[in-house]
Design a protein around this motif. Sequence first.
Motif, PDB file in Angstrom:
ATOM      1  N   ILE A 174      15.920 -27.613 -11.037  1.00 54.00           N
ATOM      2  CA  ILE A 174      15.480 -28.971 -11.371  1.00 54.00           C
ATOM      3  C   ILE A 174      16.649 -29.855 -11.790  1.00 54.00           C
ATOM      4  O   ILE A 174      16.468 -31.034 -12.111  1.00 54.00           O
ATOM      5  N   GLY A 175      17.858 -29.273 -11.790  1.00 54.23           N
ATOM      6  CA  GLY A 175      19.042 -30.066 -12.088  1.00 54.23           C
ATOM      7  C   GLY A 175      19.499 -30.039 -13.529  1.00 54.23           C
ATOM      8  O   GLY A 175      20.254 -30.915 -13.960  1.00 54.23           O
ATOM      9  N   ILE A 176      19.070 -29.032 -14.308  1.00 58.18           N
ATOM     10  CA  ILE A 176      19.519 -28.868 -15.695  1.00 58.18           C
ATOM     11  C   ILE A 176      20.581 -27.780 -15.737  1.00 58.18           C
ATOM     12  O   ILE A 176      20.387 -26.689 -15.196  1.00 58.18           O
ATOM     13  N   GLN A 177      21.704 -28.077 -16.365  1.00 58.86           N
ATOM     14  CA  GLN A 177      22.746 -27.073 -16.517  1.00 58.86           C
ATOM     15  C   GLN A 177      22.340 -26.038 -17.568  1.00 58.86           C
ATOM     16  O   GLN A 177      21.515 -26.305 -18.440  1.00 58.86           O
ATOM     17  N   VAL A 178      22.956 -24.853 -17.469  1.00 63.30           N
ATOM     18  CA  VAL A 178      22.578 -23.731 -18.326  1.00 63.30           C
ATOM     19  C   VAL A 178      23.814 -23.165 -19.020  1.00 63.30           C
ATOM     20  O   VAL A 178      24.853 -22.959 -18.386  1.00 63.30           O
ATOM     21  N   GLY A 179      23.684 -22.937 -20.315  1.00 62.17           N
ATOM     22  CA  GLY A 179      24.717 -22.236 -21.069  1.00 62.17           C
ATOM     23  C   GLY A 179      24.176 -20.904 -21.558  1.00 62.17           C
ATOM     24  O   GLY A 179      23.018 -20.814 -21.973  1.00 62.17           O
ATOM     25  N   PHE A 180      25.000 -19.865 -21.476  1.00 62.98           N
ATOM     26  CA  PHE A 180      24.621 -18.538 -21.962  1.00 62.98           C
ATOM     27  C   PHE A 180      25.421 -18.208 -23.213  1.00 62.98           C
ATOM     28  O   PHE A 180      26.656 -18.284 -23.210  1.00 62.98           O
ATOM     29  N   CYS A 198      23.451 -15.066 -12.203  1.00 60.54           N
ATOM     30  CA  CYS A 198      22.746 -16.255 -12.696  1.00 60.54           C
ATOM     31  C   CYS A 198      23.586 -17.527 -12.591  1.00 60.54           C
ATOM     32  O   CYS A 198      23.036 -18.625 -12.548  1.00 60.54           O
ATOM     33  N   GLN A 199      24.891 -17.371 -12.572  1.00 55.77           N
ATOM     34  CA  GLN A 199      25.788 -18.513 -12.428  1.00 55.77           C
ATOM     35  C   GLN A 199      25.550 -19.603 -13.479  1.00 55.77           C
ATOM     36  O   GLN A 199      25.321 -20.779 -13.138  1.00 55.77           O
ATOM     37  N   PRO A 200      25.586 -19.253 -14.777  1.00 51.25           N
ATOM     38  CA  PRO A 200      25.471 -20.302 -15.789  1.00 51.25           C
ATOM     39  C   PRO A 200      26.643 -21.273 -15.679  1.00 51.25           C
ATOM     40  O   PRO A 200      27.709 -20.936 -15.164  1.00 51.25           O
ATOM     41  N   ASP A 201      26.440 -22.475 -16.164  1.00 56.31           N
ATOM     42  CA  ASP A 201      27.482 -23.495 -16.094  1.00 56.31           C
ATOM     43  C   ASP A 201      28.503 -23.356 -17.216  1.00 56.31           C
ATOM     44  O   ASP A 201      29.641 -23.800 -17.085  1.00 56.31           O
ATOM     45  N   GLU A 202      28.089 -22.768 -18.324  1.00 50.61           N
ATOM     46  CA  GLU A 202      28.972 -22.532 -19.459  1.00 50.61           C
ATOM     47  C   GLU A 202      28.589 -21.209 -20.107  1.00 50.61           C
ATOM     48  O   GLU A 202      27.444 -20.758 -19.995  1.00 50.61           O
ATOM     49  N   ILE A 203      29.541 -20.595 -20.804  1.00 51.91           N
ATOM     50  CA  ILE A 203      29.240 -19.394 -21.576  1.00 51.91           C
ATOM     51  C   ILE A 203      29.931 -19.485 -22.930  1.00 51.91           C
ATOM     52  O   ILE A 203      30.976 -20.120 -23.067  1.00 51.91           O
ATOM     53  N   GLY A 204      29.324 -18.862 -23.911  1.00 51.31           N
ATOM     54  CA  GLY A 204      29.932 -18.689 -25.222  1.00 51.31           C
ATOM     55  C   GLY A 204      29.860 -17.215 -25.567  1.00 51.31           C
ATOM     56  O   GLY A 204      28.796 -16.604 -25.465  1.00 51.31           O
ATOM     57  N   ILE A 205      30.996 -16.620 -25.945  1.00 46.62           N
ATOM     58  CA  ILE A 205      31.070 -15.174 -26.143  1.00 46.62           C
ATOM     59  C   ILE A 205      31.381 -14.862 -27.600  1.00 46.62           C
ATOM     60  O   ILE A 205      32.269 -15.465 -28.204  1.00 46.62           O
ATOM     61  N   SER A 206      30.651 -13.898 -28.137  1.00 50.64           N
ATOM     62  CA  SER A 206      30.920 -13.432 -29.486  1.00 50.64           C
ATOM     63  C   SER A 206      30.785 -11.916 -29.507  1.00 50.64           C
ATOM     64  O   SER A 206      30.380 -11.302 -28.514  1.00 50.64           O
ATOM     65  N   VAL A 207      31.160 -11.327 -30.632  1.00 56.20           N
ATOM     66  CA  VAL A 207      30.867  -9.911 -30.852  1.00 56.20           C
ATOM     67  C   VAL A 207      29.881  -9.826 -32.004  1.00 56.20           C
ATOM     68  O   VAL A 207      29.747 -10.760 -32.809  1.00 56.20           O
ATOM     69  N   SER A 208      29.179  -8.728 -32.087  1.00 58.09           N
ATOM     70  CA  SER A 208      28.147  -8.567 -33.112  1.00 58.09           C
ATOM     71  C   SER A 208      28.760  -8.715 -34.500  1.00 58.09           C
ATOM     72  O   SER A 208      29.794  -8.114 -34.809  1.00 58.09           O
ATOM     73  N   TRP A 217      21.058 -24.422 -23.612  1.00 61.83           N
ATOM     74  CA  TRP A 217      21.738 -23.182 -23.993  1.00 61.83           C
ATOM     75  C   TRP A 217      20.690 -22.150 -24.373  1.00 61.83           C
ATOM     76  O   TRP A 217      19.722 -22.464 -25.083  1.00 61.83           O
ATOM     77  N   ILE A 218      20.865 -20.941 -23.863  1.00 61.92           N
ATOM     78  CA  ILE A 218      19.919 -19.870 -24.188  1.00 61.92           C
ATOM     79  C   ILE A 218      20.673 -18.658 -24.733  1.00 61.92           C
ATOM     80  O   ILE A 218      21.802 -18.381 -24.339  1.00 61.92           O
TER      81      ILE A 218
END
Length: 494
Positions: A345-351, A375-385, A312-313
């Motif tokens: 390399i086969g690692i999933q990505v979360g934004f 970028c096609q991340p595999d998962e996302i998490g959304i927030s507001v400031s 996750w980034i």
Amino acid sequence: MPEVLLTHSYFLHFDPKEYRAMMPYPPLGTLYAAAYLRSRGISVALHDVSLAKQEDEIVAAIERHRPKIVVIYDDCFNYLTKMCLSRMRDAAFAMTRFAKERECKVIIFSSDATDHVDQYLSQGADYIICGEAEITLAELVEHLLGNTEKTPERINGLAFHHNGVTRRTARRAVLEDLDLLPFPAWDLVDFDRYRRAWTERHGYFALNMVTTRGCPFHCNWCAKPIYGQVYHSRSPENVVQEMLLLKELAKPDRISFADDIFGLKSGWVTKFDDVVNRAQAKIPFKCLSRVDLLLKEDSIRHLKNAGCGTVWIGAESGSQQVLDAMEKGTTVEQIRAATTLLHGIGIQVGFFLQFGYPGETKGDIESTLRMVKHCQPDEIGISVSYPLPGTTFYERVKKQLGEKQNWVDSQDLQLMFCGEYSPDFYRTLHRVVHKKFIIWRGVRTVQALLTRPTAISPRSIRLVAAMIYHGMTLPMDLRKLSVQEKLPVAHVRK
């Protein structure tokens, strides 16, 4: 009988979004505190409220264990406790009241209590621990048990009432050698209860670990009330020894590393890769990292070899202007490059995505959508400031804040300052972006199925079902598919 009963204030049941997700983790910080008290010869018990239904369940625990001291010690490695949710604050107040009614001394440690010392003291807490807590807690407990002549005034890291006035002692310096700490008191955890919750919902069992404390970066919206602007790391050897222990005690299928940044120290991930494989301790894991760090030292290859399945980034925004305003220290190009390498390399990505930062325009929002689609991340998490005390962002907007200054739970997403658009706009945007993401991910899945029939899996079927559920008709020729990128009608705040 135990002298100390430890608990915490994060009830999954009181956080509807997280309860639906059902990904519960034991209170890691609380377990560290229990282990450290034991190392000082203090007997402890644990009342874990993660899967509890009501605050008054602590009454039975107090009556069963008859402790002299109740410690509400939050897991500050869990990002949900760092959000300082008001529903969990109310839970802490209720448990404080139940403990005081049974003549227990009450000690509280949490990010929220650190920010609101007087509120917690006024609700009956005897002491608030501010800053890194294990040593402070042990010294205070030894005083309350009569095992030392050291008075609270001489214990660093405390706040308490004295003659009706709040007293604060000097801040405690943080530990630098984390290997000196005992492993968390894992034997206090009801693993079967957690395993059932995970496997019934997800088909696997995950536990949490942490390899570091703190973060040295300067994102100006990120609150750091416990460790401040520092970063210290356990050695790879120490981490691997705990993994071996967990494999023996609990046999988790996966590990979630709860570090703010995994493997920041130069060469750490490389060494971890070597040590975990030599010890045959590898467990599939996910972690959080920064895109600039992922592009250094062949980190991604070593993460993969060590067992990493998801990273996750904190992407936050697809607008460089917004990233710079946040003082994020990363670029949109780094986000794209790191995501490409991880996927390659086969690692999933979360934004992690954040909307509503001051100055963010509709064009910036559209840039974020384009970044996600590209970028096609595999998962996302959304927030507001979300302005929290102690941050540059909070100081910038605090005059705009009303009576409500904390979210009730993690799905609240109330924009509490004067943003570019109304709070309803951002709530609608949250739903729209999630819907778009599901459609985009579904389209990729269908494309893969058409080119590789062997790729069909239960997850891919669920994704296609989600597309149908969201009202999208699958065309015969997917190349003609065009997903409209209309944003909800903006209600500009006057």
